[in-house]
Design a protein around this motif. Structure first.
Motif, PDB file in Angstrom:
ATOM      1  N   SER A 316     -33.218   4.533 -10.848  1.00  0.00           N
ATOM      2  CA  SER A 316     -33.393   4.879 -12.260  1.00  0.00           C
ATOM      3  C   SER A 316     -33.633   3.634 -13.100  1.00  0.00           C
ATOM      4  N   PHE A 317     -32.933   2.567 -12.801  1.00  0.00           N
ATOM      5  CA  PHE A 317     -33.103   1.286 -13.498  1.00  0.00           C
ATOM      6  C   PHE A 317     -34.562   0.839 -13.432  1.00  0.00           C
ATOM      7  N   LEU A 318     -35.138   0.919 -12.249  1.00  0.00           N
ATOM      8  CA  LEU A 318     -36.520   0.478 -12.071  1.00  0.00           C
ATOM      9  C   LEU A 318     -37.496   1.400 -12.801  1.00  0.00           C
ATOM     10  N   SER A 319     -37.301   2.715 -12.645  1.00  0.00           N
ATOM     11  CA  SER A 319     -38.260   3.669 -13.205  1.00  0.00           C
ATOM     12  C   SER A 319     -38.204   3.737 -14.724  1.00  0.00           C
ATOM     13  N   GLU A 320     -37.011   3.514 -15.317  1.00  0.00           N
ATOM     14  CA  GLU A 320     -36.872   3.614 -16.773  1.00  0.00           C
ATOM     15  C   GLU A 320     -37.267   2.344 -17.501  1.00  0.00           C
ATOM     16  N   ASN A 321     -37.473   1.268 -16.761  1.00  0.00           N
ATOM     17  CA  ASN A 321     -37.784  -0.012 -17.406  1.00  0.00           C
ATOM     18  C   ASN A 321     -39.055  -0.647 -16.844  1.00  0.00           C
ATOM     19  N   LEU A 322     -40.009   0.224 -16.476  1.00  0.00           N
ATOM     20  CA  LEU A 322     -41.247  -0.287 -15.881  1.00  0.00           C
ATOM     21  C   LEU A 322     -42.029  -1.155 -16.860  1.00  0.00           C
ATOM     22  N   GLU A 323     -42.015  -0.790 -18.137  1.00  0.00           N
ATOM     23  CA  GLU A 323     -42.822  -1.508 -19.122  1.00  0.00           C
ATOM     24  C   GLU A 323     -42.028  -2.551 -19.887  1.00  0.00           C
ATOM     25  N   SER A 324     -40.745  -2.663 -19.595  1.00  0.00           N
ATOM     26  CA  SER A 324     -39.917  -3.631 -20.325  1.00  0.00           C
ATOM     27  C   SER A 324     -40.036  -5.022 -19.695  1.00  0.00           C
ATOM     28  N   ARG A 325     -40.151  -6.019 -20.556  1.00  0.00           N
ATOM     29  CA  ARG A 325     -40.226  -7.400 -20.076  1.00  0.00           C
ATOM     30  C   ARG A 325     -38.854  -8.056 -19.976  1.00  0.00           C
ATOM     31  N   HIS A 326     -37.909  -7.509 -20.724  1.00  0.00           N
ATOM     32  CA  HIS A 326     -36.596  -8.150 -20.814  1.00  0.00           C
ATOM     33  C   HIS A 326     -35.534  -7.463 -19.961  1.00  0.00           C
ATOM     34  N   VAL A 327     -35.640  -6.143 -19.811  1.00  0.00           N
ATOM     35  CA  VAL A 327     -34.626  -5.405 -19.049  1.00  0.00           C
ATOM     36  C   VAL A 327     -35.127  -5.239 -17.625  1.00  0.00           C
ATOM     37  N   LYS A 328     -34.738  -6.178 -16.773  1.00  0.00           N
ATOM     38  CA  LYS A 328     -35.144  -6.160 -15.373  1.00  0.00           C
ATOM     39  C   LYS A 328     -33.953  -6.529 -14.487  1.00  0.00           C
ATOM     40  N   PRO A 329     -33.949  -6.062 -13.247  1.00  0.00           N
ATOM     41  CA  PRO A 329     -32.858  -6.444 -12.337  1.00  0.00           C
ATOM     42  C   PRO A 329     -32.784  -7.954 -12.162  1.00  0.00           C
ATOM     43  N   ASP A 330     -31.563  -8.468 -12.049  1.00  0.00           N
ATOM     44  CA  ASP A 330     -31.366  -9.882 -11.769  1.00  0.00           C
ATOM     45  C   ASP A 330     -30.687 -10.037 -10.410  1.00  0.00           C
ATOM     46  N   ASN A 331     -30.261 -11.257 -10.101  1.00  0.00           N
ATOM     47  CA  ASN A 331     -29.667 -11.494  -8.781  1.00  0.00           C
ATOM     48  C   ASN A 331     -28.358 -10.724  -8.590  1.00  0.00           C
ATOM     49  N   PHE A 332     -27.614 -10.471  -9.680  1.00  0.00           N
ATOM     50  CA  PHE A 332     -26.387  -9.672  -9.559  1.00  0.00           C
ATOM     51  C   PHE A 332     -26.725  -8.221  -9.193  1.00  0.00           C
ATOM     52  N   THR A 333     -27.811  -7.718  -9.792  1.00  0.00           N
ATOM     53  CA  THR A 333     -28.248  -6.365  -9.461  1.00  0.00           C
ATOM     54  C   THR A 333     -28.579  -6.252  -7.980  1.00  0.00           C
ATOM     55  N   VAL A 334     -29.379  -7.191  -7.489  1.00  0.00           N
ATOM     56  CA  VAL A 334     -29.842  -7.147  -6.100  1.00  0.00           C
ATOM     57  C   VAL A 334     -28.661  -7.289  -5.136  1.00  0.00           C
ATOM     58  N   THR A 335     -27.717  -8.177  -5.456  1.00  0.00           N
ATOM     59  CA  THR A 335     -26.538  -8.353  -4.600  1.00  0.00           C
ATOM     60  C   THR A 335     -25.731  -7.066  -4.513  1.00  0.00           C
ATOM     61  N   CYS A 336     -25.583  -6.380  -5.650  1.00  0.00           N
ATOM     62  CA  CYS A 336     -24.853  -5.107  -5.692  1.00  0.00           C
ATOM     63  C   CYS A 336     -25.576  -4.051  -4.861  1.00  0.00           C
ATOM     64  N   VAL A 337     -26.909  -3.997  -4.974  1.00  0.00           N
ATOM     65  CA  VAL A 337     -27.698  -3.018  -4.230  1.00  0.00           C
ATOM     66  C   VAL A 337     -27.615  -3.293  -2.728  1.00  0.00           C
TER      67      VAL A 337
END
Length: 857
Positions: A316-337
């Motif tokens: 959902s994070f990825l699909s809801e922020n496809l056009e956003s330049r500022h709201v993107k996953p960071d290294n904490f997101t990826v580590t959690c995933v």
């Protein structure tokens, strides 16, 4: 002079009966002049409570007429009475008349002023107390004094100067351990708007009570809402659910919509306390979510092992922020995933997808992310890719090495695990730690490498590695698994603190080497064994073929209040299967359904196996049909069940359905299907299945070759079977030659039988079965001398046929029977029925009398 007792008056006063008290007091006062003046204190208290101003003044007047100077106790009562009724001049006059004032009197005057909100006067009295009592022995304020003064400071509007002065006095005079005083200081700082000092005071309280929380929450509601974040963090760390909800409630009541920072604190608080529904609700209320808030919710789900929900949230994070330049996953997101990917059972497809995302978005230089990838690949048993990621890390830390070493151990690559440990020893800057040695010691235990294990034990001692309980358990597991049970027990006795793993390890060690009584005795030493220890003992009994004792242990387990789980049931099922105990099997199945363990893969497999061995093939099929998660293990179990019942068509049909569902068969699956073909003489189907091994990348094993030899031999194609054996890619085993011998026995081919036995006698010189079959084969062919010679050889070598045994389930339980046993009271009837059956069989031409005798020699 007349005297009387004042006790009745005191009793009525204590009962709070004002009118009766004064009537009795007046009579008593007229009756005697020898009055107990301490009674006045109770009467003044009564006048204060009921605002009886006239009566109180009359009592004071009587004291004056009697020329009585009030002591500190009576003076304090008078002061409290006058102040309560706002007679400040009279109260101060009484205070001044006390000849030697003690702290009780000073406190009475200050408490009276403070109670009536005369805060400035309270502070003046406190000032006088300090400076009028400087001479020795000084009269020092107590905690009641300080509490009263803090109330006055709170009531005086202004900055925090007075609060800081009192704070200094509190610390200097040792009142900083009193919770009531500290709560008063918090109120003072909050009233003056000094939130930083209030927060610091709150943090310093070791054991906060409800007043502390109410004070700080009320203060925050009047001040900057961003400070709520700190409070919610404290609630999360201390698991203070009620206080955290109160804080959230204040935000809701003040119509405050939490920003991303504050909402993240709320999400973390709710997630930590397993209130994920509330956490998600807070998340949904955020008007403009940022990466920080997305991470907060994902970390909350991941921390509670809701791995699928974490991955859905990432999607959902990825699909809801496809056009956003500022709201993107960071290294904490990826580590959690990656942690969520590691927790999801399956192949490495998910790990590969995240790996691609990591590389595409530039996270492949983040050490934490790469370490998470190693763990994810290890959990999905793809150690090739895990090692590839490990090798690409330019500067590995100890976590990188531990992730790789642990992965090798968990996937059963014990030699690779030990090899990487040796490489780690050569590093400069850091070396193996406690996490490292636990994995390597367990690898040594599983591979029976006692030498390296002892070296690691020595390394732990020499390098001062902290020997916590997990390291100690691994050391004990090493020695017990490798047979050094005495030394393992010595270490066990030296441990200051043991857990269930410690006991389970030692019990399993004894069981592995057949020391059943020692294992049971150690178990009995435990005051309250936990479930895992019961399971360890149970598994050991089954491992040692003590099935009846295992069943008794399960009954004892339930009587002690410990309920069996899926591990318990999967451990006991093989014993029930071998005992052919139908009632026990049904009871276990019923319990599995009742306790919601019936969907466990190992329990379902065991139940299928039991029903199949008991002849209830339809019941086995029903269990299979009701199993939701049909892995290759479940499919193999039901295919084996039909194969053992000789229903090759059903086994083959199930294999085809399995393949249509894209479930990859393993070597055991193919063995079961080939065995079914062998029983039914399906040569063409057997060849087709055998050729499928190569298609699925499975190297033919000994059992596959043995099944093919069995198929050909039972069909009478003995020459083709011999030719097949000669073309095998591995050395034929006793199982392969045994299949050829059985085929030769069926078709009476003495030469082929002798050819097979020539290899079997070398591989299994002490096997009585091979000699018996060959002797019977000689007899069938009329070669009596050779048969007799072989039997003499068996006697000369001391070979005896293993006595057959069987079980029968009766109303009294399971009864066991042994061949030639005459101990049963109904032996005569049993052998009578047996002779009758043999007679009928002989009449039909199935069994020759001399052959039967030879079989039972």
């Amino acid at each position: 002079m007349k005297t009387a007792s004042s006790k009745p008056i005191a009793l009525i006063v204590m009962l709070n009966e004002a009118r009766k008290s004064f009537i009795l007091f007046n009579r008593f006062n007229n009756y005697t002049t020898n009055i107990d003046y301490s009674l006045y204190g109770y009467l003044f208290q009564l006048c204060k409570q009921h605002c009886l101003i006239r009566q109180g003044k009359q009592l004071h007047a009587r004291l004056i007429l009697c020329s009585t100077t009030p002591n500190n106790f009576l003076g304090s009562k008078l002061i409290s009475f006058y102040l309560r009724n706002k007679r400040f001049k009279e109260a101060h006059h009484v205070f001044e008349e006390i000849p030697e004032r003690d702290l009780f009197s000073w406190n009475a005057l200050m408490i009276g002023y403070a109670s009536e909100n005369y805060y400035v006067e309270t502070l003046k009295v406190f000032y006088s107390l300090l400076y009028e009592n400087l001479e020795s022995p000084p009269l020092k304020p107590d905690n009641f004094t300080v509490t009263c003064v803090l109330k006055a400071v709170y009531g005086v509007s202004g900055d925090s100067f007075l609060a800081k002065m009192m704070h200094g006095y509190v610390v200097k005079n040792g009142f900083d351990s009193d919770a009531v005083i500290l709560n008063g200081l918090i109120d003072c700082y909050l009233k003056s708007g000094d939130m930083e000092m209030a927060k610091n005071m709150f943090d310093e309280i070791p054991e906060r009570d409800g007043i502390s929380w109410n004070s700080i929450i009320s203060g925050y509601s009047r001040c900057d809402y961003s400070l709520y974040g700190h409070l919610l963090q404290l609630c999360k760390e201390r698991c203070l659910i009620r206080q955290g909800k109160q804080t959230h409630a204040r935000l809701v009541l003040s119509s405050t919509i939490p920003n991303n920072f504050l909402a993240s604190k709320l999400i973390n608080f709710y997630a930590k306390n397993k209130h994920l529904k509330e956490a998600h609700h807070v998340f949904n209320e955020i008007p403009e979510k940022n990466t920080f808030s997305w991470n907060a919710l994902m970390i909350g789900y991941s921390s509670e092992n809701y791995h699928v929900e974490t991955l859905k949230l990432f999607s959902s994070f990825l699909s809801e922020n496809l056009e956003s330049r500022h709201v993107k996953p960071d290294n904490f997101t990826v580590t959690c995933v990656l942690k969520a990917v590691s927790g999801v059972l399956g192949d490495s497809v998910l790990a590969k997808m995240i790996h691609c995302y990591v590389v595409k978005n530039g996270f492949d230089s983040d050490l934490f992310v790469l370490n998470g990838l190693i763990t994810s690949y290890s959990k999905s048993v793809d150690m090739v890719l895990a090692k590839s990621v490990f090798d690409e890390i330019p500067e590995k830390d100890v976590v990188s090495w531990n992730s790789m070493i642990s992965g090798y151990f968990q996937c059963g690559f014990y030699e690779e695990c030990k090899g990487l440990y040796r490489e780690m020893l050569q590093l400069e800057g850091f070396g193996p730690d406690g996490v490292t040695v636990v994995s390597v010691l367990q690898s040594c235990a599983q591979s029976n490498d006692l030498i390296l294990g002892m070296e690691i034990h020595q390394y732990v001692i020499e390098n001062g590695i902290e020997v916590d309980i997990s390291v100690f358990n691994s050391i004990i597991a090493l020695y017990s698994k490798c047979g050094s049970l005495d030394y393992a027990r010595e270490l066990f006795e030296e441990m200051g603190k043991r857990d269930e793993i410690t006991y389970g390890t030692m019990i399993s060690g004894y069981m592995n080497y057949g020391f059943v009584d020692k294992a049971v005795n150690l178990f009995r030493e435990m005051e309250k064994p936990c479930l895992s220890t019961w399971n360890a003992l149970l598994s050991g009994l089954v491992q040692n073929n003590l099935y009846e004792r295992a069943l008794e242990l399960v009954r004892e387990m339930r009587l002690s209040g410990v309920q069996p789980n899926a591990v318990t049931l999967s451990s006991i099922l093989p014993g029930i299967s071998d005992l052919a105990f139908a009632k026990g099997g049904k009871e276990v199945h019923a319990y599995a359904i009742k306790s919601d363990c019936n969907q466990n893969i190992f329990v379902a497999t065991g139940v299928i196996d039991i029903y199949a061995k008991l002849g209830f093939i339809q019941s086995a099929r029903q269990v299979f049909d009701h199993t939701k998660d049909r892995s290759v293990i479940i499919w193999t179990a039901i295919i084996s069940a039909y194969a053992n019942h000789g229903d090759a068509k059903a086994a083959l049909d199930l294999l085809n359905v399995m393949l249509s569902h894209c479930i990859r068969p393993d070597s055991v699956t193919f063995t079961a299907v080939l065995a079914a073909c062998a029983h039914s003489g399906l040569i063409a189907e057997a060849w087709r299945i055998f050729e499928l091994l190569e298609k699925y990348g499975i190297q033919p094993l000994d059992e596959h070759y043995a099944c093919m030899v069995g198929v050909l031999s039972r069909a009478g194609k003995l020459s083709e079977a011999i030719d097949f054996i000669r073309k095998m890619s591995i050395e034929p085993s006793a199982r392969v030659w045994g299949a050829l011998l059985n085929g030769a026995s069926v078709y009476g081919d003495v030469e082929v039988g002798r050819f097979a036995c020539s290899h079997l006698f070398e591989m299994e010189p002490e096997s009585t079965g091979n000699s018996t079959i060959m002797a019977n084969l000689y007899s069938k062919a009329g070669r009596w001398e050779e048969a007799q010679e072989l039997r003499k050889k068996m006697k000369r070598l001391g070979l005896k046929k293993i006595i057959g045994s069987s079980w029968m389930e009766t109303c009294q339980g399971v009864k066991s029977f042994v061949a030639t046993d005459e101990s049963n009271e109904k032996t005569g009837e049993v052998y009578g029925v047996l002779e009758s059956l043999l007679g009928s069989m002989r009449d039909d031409g199935y069994v020759m009398m001399d052959e039967f005798k030879e079989e039972t020699m």
